[in-house]
Design a protein around this motif. Structure first.
Motif, PDB file in Angstrom:
ATOM      1  N   UNK A 281       0.839  -1.205   0.000  1.00  0.00           N
ATOM      2  CA  UNK A 281       0.000   0.000   0.000  1.00  0.00           C
ATOM      3  C   UNK A 281       0.867   1.245   0.000  1.00  0.00           C
ATOM      4  N   UNK A 282       0.266   2.342  -0.494  1.00  0.00           N
ATOM      5  CA  UNK A 282       0.931   3.644  -0.483  1.00  0.00           C
ATOM      6  C   UNK A 282       0.534   4.460   0.749  1.00  0.00           C
ATOM      7  N   UNK A 283      -0.698   4.250   1.202  1.00  0.00           N
ATOM      8  CA  UNK A 283      -1.205   4.974   2.364  1.00  0.00           C
ATOM      9  C   UNK A 283      -1.986   4.005   3.239  1.00  0.00           C
ATOM     10  N   UNK A 284      -1.936   4.250   4.570  1.00  0.00           N
ATOM     11  CA  UNK A 284      -2.664   3.405   5.516  1.00  0.00           C
ATOM     12  C   UNK A 284      -3.542   4.277   6.401  1.00  0.00           C
ATOM     13  N   UNK A 285      -4.770   3.850   6.597  1.00  0.00           N
ATOM     14  CA  UNK A 285      -5.708   4.498   7.507  1.00  0.00           C
ATOM     15  C   UNK A 285      -5.870   3.579   8.710  1.00  0.00           C
ATOM     16  N   UNK A 286      -5.564   4.074   9.920  1.00  0.00           N
ATOM     17  CA  UNK A 286      -5.400   3.191  11.067  1.00  0.00           C
ATOM     18  C   UNK A 286      -6.187   3.655  12.282  1.00  0.00           C
ATOM     19  N   UNK A 287      -6.782   2.680  12.968  1.00  0.00           N
ATOM     20  CA  UNK A 287      -7.371   2.925  14.274  1.00  0.00           C
ATOM     21  C   UNK A 287      -7.205   1.660  15.119  1.00  0.00           C
ATOM     22  N   UNK A 288      -6.402   1.751  16.169  1.00  0.00           N
ATOM     23  CA  UNK A 288      -6.117   0.624  17.052  1.00  0.00           C
ATOM     24  C   UNK A 288      -5.732  -0.641  16.288  1.00  0.00           C
ATOM     25  N   UNK A 289      -4.766  -0.559  15.379  1.00  0.00           N
ATOM     26  CA  UNK A 289      -4.399  -1.746  14.611  1.00  0.00           C
ATOM     27  C   UNK A 289      -3.579  -2.721  15.447  1.00  0.00           C
ATOM     28  N   UNK A 290      -3.626  -4.009  15.125  1.00  0.00           N
ATOM     29  CA  UNK A 290      -2.728  -4.956  15.796  1.00  0.00           C
ATOM     30  C   UNK A 290      -1.284  -4.672  15.397  1.00  0.00           C
ATOM     31  N   UNK A 291      -0.310  -5.088  16.209  1.00  0.00           N
ATOM     32  CA  UNK A 291       1.095  -4.752  15.931  1.00  0.00           C
ATOM     33  C   UNK A 291       1.589  -5.184  14.559  1.00  0.00           C
ATOM     34  N   UNK A 292       1.056  -6.280  14.011  1.00  0.00           N
ATOM     35  CA  UNK A 292       1.539  -6.791  12.731  1.00  0.00           C
ATOM     36  C   UNK A 292       0.757  -6.251  11.537  1.00  0.00           C
ATOM     37  N   UNK A 293      -0.080  -5.240  11.765  1.00  0.00           N
ATOM     38  CA  UNK A 293      -0.962  -4.768  10.691  1.00  0.00           C
ATOM     39  C   UNK A 293      -0.194  -4.286   9.468  1.00  0.00           C
TER      40      UNK A 293
ATOM     41  N   UNK B 122       3.897   5.633   1.951  1.00  0.00           N
ATOM     42  CA  UNK B 122       4.310   7.029   1.911  1.00  0.00           C
ATOM     43  C   UNK B 122       3.832   7.781   3.141  1.00  0.00           C
ATOM     44  N   UNK B 123       2.747   7.321   3.749  1.00  0.00           N
ATOM     45  CA  UNK B 123       2.220   7.982   4.947  1.00  0.00           C
ATOM     46  C   UNK B 123       1.163   7.095   5.577  1.00  0.00           C
ATOM     47  N   UNK B 124       0.961   7.306   6.882  1.00  0.00           N
ATOM     48  CA  UNK B 124      -0.121   6.651   7.610  1.00  0.00           C
ATOM     49  C   UNK B 124      -0.964   7.724   8.283  1.00  0.00           C
ATOM     50  N   UNK B 125      -2.262   7.464   8.407  1.00  0.00           N
ATOM     51  CA  UNK B 125      -3.193   8.429   8.993  1.00  0.00           C
ATOM     52  C   UNK B 125      -3.918   7.782  10.163  1.00  0.00           C
ATOM     53  N   UNK B 126      -3.868   8.438  11.320  1.00  0.00           N
ATOM     54  CA  UNK B 126      -4.653   8.016  12.475  1.00  0.00           C
ATOM     55  C   UNK B 126      -6.067   8.549  12.294  1.00  0.00           C
ATOM     56  N   UNK B 127      -7.053   7.696  12.487  1.00  0.00           N
ATOM     57  CA  UNK B 127      -8.439   8.099  12.275  1.00  0.00           C
ATOM     58  C   UNK B 127      -9.016   8.749  13.533  1.00  0.00           C
ATOM     59  N   UNK B 128      -8.253   9.646  14.122  1.00  0.00           N
ATOM     60  CA  UNK B 128      -8.654  10.372  15.312  1.00  0.00           C
ATOM     61  C   UNK B 128      -7.566  11.350  15.680  1.00  0.00           C
TER      62      UNK B 128
END
Length: 316
Positions: free
Chosen positions: A48-60, A68-74
């Motif tokens: 993936x180029x971008x990740x949208x994350x909320x409480x992901x497991x450690x291996x996500x 290129x970037x990750x975004x916290x959904x909060x």
């Protein structure tokens, strides 16, 4: 462009709404239709180029080498920074507001006015069938800890209503009508004699366990404590002692060290404690989509200064 969505607690259909909203916005920005993968334990995520994350497991994000970037959904990012979720060097962005500031202001105003006008006590009287008048508390001095996008909005709202307001932050901030305090050495001066303490700090190594008996003892006797930030800021034994000893007359708590708050926990079923289930400011989908789509568009255009980038050294 490939986008990875990882939100283990998402409601049914929520991921699909994120996909539809981002597809429309990125398409309108001329970036085409992104590939979209909803990460589950059963689904192996493609690169993936971008990740949208909320409480992901450690291996996500294991094996995600082209992010290129990750975004916290909060607004909070402590769960992402503290769990080694992100591959090294991947920038993390948080939602600066996305409709949360107005909600936080509403919650804080309700909590303070309910206590100041003693509506909480009227509710108890009504439940017992009693009819009598209580003298409202005087307008309190309000101390707001944390003057970021959310804390600054709360402090400014109370100042706009004519309250005397102090604000404390890591570095100096200037807000109209708010007396500013900055740095660890200024914390106690900010709290001195305050009738209301509102916590809107980020969770960092420096703020974990910050709100202890020494802090509560600095407040006006019978003060109100409102926690809208993180439960880990609070030494719970000291909070309970402050309530039992009358240093605090009430607490309104939206966040806890353990969530959900366990049945039988000491903070449950106390008449002077109001508990809500981490709902003070919920992510508004359209506003969050606008924010993330704008950030991705800027990154794709080569921008280096994009709103909401987290400084891992500071923790926010």
């Amino acid at each position: 462009m490939q986008i990875l969505f990882c939100h283990p607690n998402a409601a049914p259909g929520e991921a699909e709404r994120w996909q539809a909203g981002l597809t429309a916005r990125l398409g309108a920005a001329g970036l085409g239709v992104p590939g979209f993968t909803i990460r589950t334990p059963e689904v192996a995520a493609p690169p993936a180029d971008y990740a949208l994350l909320w409480n992901p497991p450690p291996a996500a994000l294991l094996g995600q080498t082209r992010l290129r970037a990750a975004f916290a959904l909060g607004a909070g990012v402590d769960a992402l920074l503290g769990a080694d979720v992100l591959p090294p060097g991947v920038p993390l962005y948080r939602l600066e507001d996305a409709g949360m500031a107005a909600q936080m202001v509403e919650y804080a105003l309700h909590a303070v006015l309910r206590w100041q006008r003693r509506f909480d006590e009227y509710e108890a009287l009504a439940a017992r069938g009693e009819w009598r008048t209580l003298t409202p508390r005087p307008r309190p001095l309000i101390a707001v800890l944390g003057l970021g996008a959310l804390g600054g909005a709360v402090a400014s709202a109370f100042a706009g209503l004519g309250y005397r307001v102090r604000g404390w932050s890591r570095s100096p901030r200037t807000l109209v009508g708010v007396e500013g305090f900055a740095g660890p050495e200024a914390l106690m001066a900010c709290l001195d004699g305050a009738g209301v303490l509102i916590d809107l700090l980020p969770l960092t190594a420096g703020t974990r366990g910050l709100l202890d008996g020494r802090v509560f003892a600095q407040l006006m006797p019978g003060a109100l404590f409102v926690n809208l930030a993180r439960g880990a800021h609070v030494v719970e034994a000291d909070l309970l002692a402050a309530l039992a000893g009358g240093r605090l007359s009430a607490a309104v708590l939206d966040v806890f060290g353990q969530e959900p708050l366990p049945a039988g926990h000491a903070l449950r079923d106390r008449p002077e404690v109001t508990v809500t289930p981490h709902i003070a400011a919920l992510t508004r989908l359209d506003a969050a989509l606008d924010s993330i789509a704008a950030a991705i568009t800027a990154i794709e255009a080569g921008a280096t200064a994009v709103l909401g980038r987290v400084d891992p050294a500071r923790g926010y």
